[in-house]
Design a protein around this motif. Structure first.
Motif, PDB file in Angstrom:
ATOM      1  N   ARG A 398     -42.969 -17.493  24.129  1.00 16.36           N
ATOM      2  CA  ARG A 398     -42.745 -18.291  22.924  1.00 16.36           C
ATOM      3  C   ARG A 398     -44.018 -18.434  22.097  1.00 16.36           C
ATOM      4  NH1 ARG A 398     -38.697 -23.029  25.297  1.00 16.36           N
ATOM      5  NH2 ARG A 398     -37.099 -21.599  26.077  1.00 16.36           N
ATOM      6  N   VAL A 601     -42.834 -24.634  21.805  1.00 15.44           N
ATOM      7  CA  VAL A 601     -41.444 -24.918  22.151  1.00 15.44           C
ATOM      8  C   VAL A 601     -41.341 -24.945  23.669  1.00 15.44           C
ATOM      9  CG1 VAL A 601     -39.032 -24.230  21.877  1.00 15.44           C
ATOM     10  CG2 VAL A 601     -40.685 -23.714  20.062  1.00 15.44           C
ATOM     11  N   THR A 602     -40.912 -26.087  24.203  1.00 18.73           N
ATOM     12  CA  THR A 602     -40.865 -26.283  25.650  1.00 18.73           C
ATOM     13  C   THR A 602     -39.422 -26.499  26.092  1.00 18.73           C
ATOM     14  OG1 THR A 602     -43.032 -27.343  25.528  1.00 18.73           O
ATOM     15  CG2 THR A 602     -41.788 -27.623  27.568  1.00 18.73           C
ATOM     16  N   GLY A 603     -39.025 -25.784  27.130  1.00 18.69           N
ATOM     17  CA  GLY A 603     -37.675 -25.912  27.654  1.00 18.69           C
ATOM     18  C   GLY A 603     -37.271 -24.642  28.363  1.00 18.69           C
ATOM     19  N   GLU A 604     -36.108 -24.655  28.977  1.00 19.57           N
ATOM     20  CA  GLU A 604     -35.623 -23.492  29.708  1.00 19.57           C
ATOM     21  C   GLU A 604     -34.936 -22.511  28.769  1.00 19.57           C
ATOM     22  OE1 GLU A 604     -36.230 -22.991  32.938  1.00 19.57           O
ATOM     23  OE2 GLU A 604     -37.394 -24.855  32.893  1.00 19.57           O
ATOM     24  N   LEU A 622     -35.181 -21.088  15.882  1.00 21.15           N
ATOM     25  CA  LEU A 622     -35.002 -20.945  17.320  1.00 21.15           C
ATOM     26  C   LEU A 622     -33.718 -20.157  17.546  1.00 21.15           C
ATOM     27  CD1 LEU A 622     -35.672 -24.686  18.287  1.00 21.15           C
ATOM     28  CD2 LEU A 622     -37.357 -22.842  18.193  1.00 21.15           C
ATOM     29  N   ASN A 624     -31.314 -18.395  20.236  1.00 22.47           N
ATOM     30  CA  ASN A 624     -31.014 -18.471  21.661  1.00 22.47           C
ATOM     31  C   ASN A 624     -30.623 -17.092  22.195  1.00 22.47           C
ATOM     32  OD1 ASN A 624     -30.195 -19.143  24.247  1.00 22.47           O
ATOM     33  ND2 ASN A 624     -28.205 -19.932  23.574  1.00 22.47           N
ATOM     34  N   GLN A 644     -34.520 -28.515  23.970  1.00 20.73           N
ATOM     35  CA  GLN A 644     -35.899 -28.071  23.828  1.00 20.73           C
ATOM     36  C   GLN A 644     -36.728 -29.183  23.192  1.00 20.73           C
ATOM     37  OE1 GLN A 644     -36.631 -24.792  24.882  1.00 20.73           O
ATOM     38  NE2 GLN A 644     -34.468 -24.695  25.490  1.00 20.73           N
ATOM     39  N   GLN A 645     -38.010 -29.172  23.487  1.00 16.24           N
ATOM     40  CA  GLN A 645     -38.959 -30.083  22.840  1.00 16.24           C
ATOM     41  C   GLN A 645     -39.867 -29.229  21.960  1.00 16.24           C
ATOM     42  OE1 GLN A 645     -38.567 -33.253  23.310  1.00 16.24           O
ATOM     43  NE2 GLN A 645     -40.358 -34.229  22.402  1.00 16.24           N
TER      44      GLN A 645
END
Length: 696
Positions: A398, A601-604, A622, A624, A644-645
């Protein structure tokens, strides 16, 4: 939004194309298509005019009139109706094939194979393949272009398959090439053949000559109109994209869909490649509603999920969408609602999609001269795989990034970047290498791999790296490989090994170049464990447990950081997709940047991201890509990504006003800390766009 004063080619944000087939006139429903153009809010349309088949009453001898149009004018009827709707018109021509009467009257207009045989069309034996570098294109198609402009005054001519269909050995090509080079046309595709090198240059010269001719003829009739060639965009493109960027007013990235093992993010990659050449000139993403495979099912319909992700990634990476439908008759209507929904959303949020600058600080270089003169026939493995490996690693990590053309390494094109990535950019001229030195002297960092700068611009091997003074190493032998069962020892701790703390060693690459340090390297976080037998199993043990041979060279020159891998980590990552390699590549890029990123961008999940500036706003896209069909399509369904954060660093001198999620249609809770805003993004189905209004 107000586009008054803009040239016509910068006004349209959405395009539609109706590519008629010969028996459409009198059968297809023109009113339906005009209504669909309205529903999809297209600003411009591309309509079939002439070339293989004339869809208007041409008076040019041998210009094949559509047999189904009778005394009518199907192209003219569409032009008139679209003009009444306020749409811009681009006329489509296709000069790559002709009917038998052309062959009978002008056999010298036909392409010839290496054995001297005129070439029948590979897909339709009633057609012949034309030579694009001779009189058919320069004389006959010039008359066709003039006639279309005289009769209909379109904004432009979009020419499909204009660059030829393989090498031609007709007398015009033989004579023209000999006059240009003093050589006979090459008979083999060998990268070190001087005739092959000169042929690539001559073909480019001839095609640019044709481009300028057609563009001049178009402008002589309508000064604000232009020629729009259908060309590639990346390292494997035939035409020098740096020159293309200087000539073109807009370009259409004809990447209609994917096939085989093409990843879904290739549509966005095409946008980055075109932007590297065009800058802020309009670049348009042409996509098909059908399945794009070698079998050419042109009346097919692509899966809904595949189309949505393909177009979303193109939009996220700056392309303006253009749908194309081959044949006016609708055999399968399933695609209509999908495209209509995408285009209606795009229209509703147009002001947040008219980008003025990409805010990425990392530039990924691609090199056409490396592909042509170093790669040769194997260029996809020796060139494109290195690029794709870096691309995949950056995407997974990312890290926002743009692409950079290696013939545009001047300060104007590089000043926006803190880090420049050189994925085995082997073929570089002395001038290009000096530009890299200037970039480093100005504080820019570099990450390079394998044989970067070891060859000149013609693919001739140098005795040593041209930028060895930057890399801090010199060549100490020939490339080793393909290696089997080789490893890398990780010398913890070091920032580039973050996330690999539990790994004492990881796999090596497939090819490595022996080098010797020319300067002192205080940090050697990655060292060599030489290959050892992989069979018989009783012999599978390392003969040398540990060496002091670095396989990653890190140094600092003033504020610039330099990282060099003497092996093919990028190509190996693309071919093997070992997560250790992806992690190491991303860590090295972040180490070289040595600054806070513009976007975190933080998240799975797997997301393709982009951060853009508009006149009064900025947006974060963003997309997906968390899908089992990411690397091979088509996608069957959209699988929601978890929340997401997102942290966005605002440009200096502005503050955030209203913040919206354009797909969800909501306003998230925003935390503000100086020039950084942080917000949560709920589950993303296919595409989310964070729109931030900016205030002084």
């Amino acid at each position: 939004m107000n586009t008054e004063g803009q040239p016509w080619f910068d006004r349209p944000m959405r395009w539609g194309q109706l590519a008629l087939v010969e028996n459409d006139p009198g059968r297809y429903d023109m009113a339906f298509w005009l209504d669909y153009f309205r529903k999809t809010h297209v600003d411009g349309v591309c309509l079939s005019a002439g070339g293989c088949v004339a869809f208007y009453p041409t008076t040019i001898p041998l210009h094949h009139r559509c047999r189904w149009m009778g005394e009518g004018d199907p192209f003219g009827d569409l032009v008139k109706a679209c003009r009444q709707m306020g749409l811009l018109i681009v006329a489509r021509t296709d000069p790559h094939a002709c009917h038998h009467d052309v062959f009978e009257n002008h056999p010298d207009w036909i392409a010839v194979d290496a054995d001297g045989n005129p070439r029948r069309h590979w897909a339709h034996k009633d057609y012949w393949v034309t030579c694009t570098l001779g009189p058919y294109a320069f004389d006959f198609m010039t008359r066709v272009t003039r006639e279309i402009m005289d009769l209909y005054r379109p904004e432009g001519i979009f020419c499909n398959r204009w660059a030829g269909s393989g090498m031609c050995y007709c007398r015009h090509c033989r004579d023209g090439f000999y006059k240009f080079s003093g050589m006979d046309l090459p008979r083999a595709d060998q990268r070190d053949d001087p005739a092959r090198r000169h042929y690539l240059l001559w073909k480019q010269h001839r095609l640019f000559e044709l481009w300028r001719l057609w563009d001049a003829e178009i402008r002589a009739i309508r000064p604000d109109a232009c020629f729009i060639p259908n060309i590639g965009g990346g390292a494997l493109s035939e035409l020098d994209m740096a020159q293309v960027g200087r000539l073109a007013h807009l370009l259409v990235a004809d990447r209609q869909g994917r096939s085989g093992s093409t990843p879904i993010w290739v549509s966005g990659k095409n946008g980055k490649e075109y932007r590297a050449a065009l800058g802020n000139k309009p670049h348009i993403g042409l996509f098909s509603v059908g399945i794009e495979e070698p079998q050419r099912w042109k009346d097919s319909v692509q899966a809904d999920a595949e189309t949505r992700l393909w177009v979303a990634d193109a939009i996220a990476q700056g392309l303006r969408p253009w749908y194309t439908k081959f044949c006016g008759m609708l055999h399968d209507r399933r695609w209509l609602d999908t495209v209509q929904q995408i285009f209606q959303w795009h229209h509703a949020h147009e002001k947040y999609l008219r980008n003025t600058a990409n805010l990425a600080r990392v530039g990924l270089v691609f090199s056409q001269q490396t592909a042509h003169f170093y790669g040769g026939r194997d260029d996809r493995h020796t060139v494109e795989d290195h690029i794709c490996g870096f691309y995949q690693a950056l995407l997974e990590a990312r890290i926002p990034f743009e692409m950079v053309h290696d013939r545009l390494l001047d300060p104007e094109h590089l000043s926006a970047f803190k880090v420049l990535l050189l994925p085995n950019i082997a073929a570089l001229s002395d001038v290009q290498c000096q530009q890299l030195r200037d970039y480093v002297a100005a504080g820019g960092s570099i990450v390079a791999t394998h044989e970067t700068s070891l060859y000149d611009e013609w693919g001739r091997r140098r005795s040593d790296f041209n930028i060895g003074d930057l890399l801090g190493v010199s060549v100490a032998g020939s490339v080793q490989g393909p290696m089997k069962n080789a490893y890398l020892r990780l010398e913890h701790p070091h920032p580039v090994l973050a996330g690999l703390e539990n790994a004492p060693r990881i796999i090596h690459g497939v090819h490595r170049l022996p080098v010797r340090p020319a300067v002192n390297f205080p940090d050697t976080p990655v060292t060599l464990i030489p290959p050892y037998p992989d069979l018989p199993m009783e012999e599978v043990y390392p003969r040398v447990e540990r060496t002091i041979t670095p396989e990653l060279f890190l140094r600092q020159i003033g504020p610039a950081r330099i990282a060099y891998f003497n092996w093919d980590i990028d190509r190996t990552f693309w071919q093997v997709l070992c997560p250790d390699h992806g992690r190491l590549l991303a860590n090295v890029v972040q180490w070289a940047a040595n600054e806070p990123p513009p976007l975190t961008v933080t998240g799975e999940g797997i997301l393709d991201i982009a951060v853009w500036r508009q006149e009064h706003s900025m947006t974060v896209h963003l997309v997906n890509l968390t899908n089992p069909m990411l690397m091979r399509g088509p996608c069957r369904q959209l699988i929601p990504a978890p929340p997401q954060q997102v942290a966005i660093r605002l440009p200096d001198g502005v503050r955030a006003g209203q913040v919206q999620l354009l797909v969800a249609g909501t306003r998230p809770q925003v935390l503000r800390d100086g020039q950084t805003i942080t917000l949560p993004v709920p589950s993303i189905l296919d595409h989310e766009v964070i729109a931030v209004d900016l205030e002084a």
